[in-house]
Motif scaffolding. Structure first.
Motif, short mmCIF file in Angstrom:
data_model
loop_
_atom_site.label_atom_id
_atom_site.label_comp_id
_atom_site.label_asym_id
_atom_site.label_seq_id
_atom_site.Cartn_x
_atom_site.Cartn_y
_atom_site.Cartn_z
N GLU A 20 -5.40 3.52 3.55
CA GLU A 20 -6.09 3.45 2.26
C GLU A 20 -5.27 4.07 1.13
O GLU A 20 -5.54 3.81 -0.04
CB GLU A 20 -7.46 4.12 2.35
N VAL A 23 0.44 2.10 -1.25
CA VAL A 23 0.64 1.40 -2.52
C VAL A 23 1.63 0.27 -2.28
O VAL A 23 2.66 0.46 -1.65
CB VAL A 23 1.20 2.37 -3.59
N ASN A 28 -2.49 -0.98 -1.99
CA ASN A 28 -3.26 -0.96 -3.23
C ASN A 28 -2.36 -1.12 -4.46
O ASN A 28 -1.19 -0.75 -4.44
CB ASN A 28 -3.98 0.39 -3.36
N THR A 29 -2.95 -1.62 -5.52
CA THR A 29 -2.29 -1.65 -6.82
C THR A 29 -2.91 -0.52 -7.63
O THR A 29 -4.13 -0.38 -7.68
CB THR A 29 -2.54 -2.99 -7.53
N GLY A 49 3.08 -2.61 -6.52
CA GLY A 49 1.80 -1.92 -6.51
C GLY A 49 1.66 -0.83 -7.54
O GLY A 49 0.55 -0.36 -7.80
#
Length: 98
Positions: A20, A23, A28-29, A49
């Motif tokens: 989680e 990046v 994630n971005t 990201g």
């Protein structure tokens, strides 16, 4: 700085941090005001990201690391030597603001 820790894929793959926090393309971005990249070489997947960050500060021992051209500020050095100095300076300045 009241920030959140992000990570590159190799650290997630090694089990150092949960996915989680990854990046990049497969993570994630993020678009923070400050993105401090410690030891991030700058793979295209990771940079995708975090490219939208307002200010990018890169710390890396390799002066030719791909992250430096997109960074607003670059520090060539060992993150374990650089970060303690930055942390102390932030503490000093924060104490003057209060």
């Amino acid at each position: 700085l009241d920030g959140v820790v992000g990570s590159s894929r190799p650290l997630v793959d090694e089990g150092w941090i949960n996915r989680e926090h990854q990046v990049g393309f497969s993570g994630n971005t993020v678009k923070p005001k400050f993105y401090i990249a410690c030891g991030i070489s700058g793979s295209s997947q990771h940079m995708a990201g975090m490219r939208g960050s307002d200010v990018i500060i890169a710390i890396n021992t390799d002066p030719s690391a791909p992250i430096f051209p997109i960074a607003d500020y670059g520090i060539v050095g060992n993150l374990y030597e650089v970060i303690p100095g930055i942390t102390e300076e932030i503490r000093v300045r924060r104490s003057k603001w209060k």
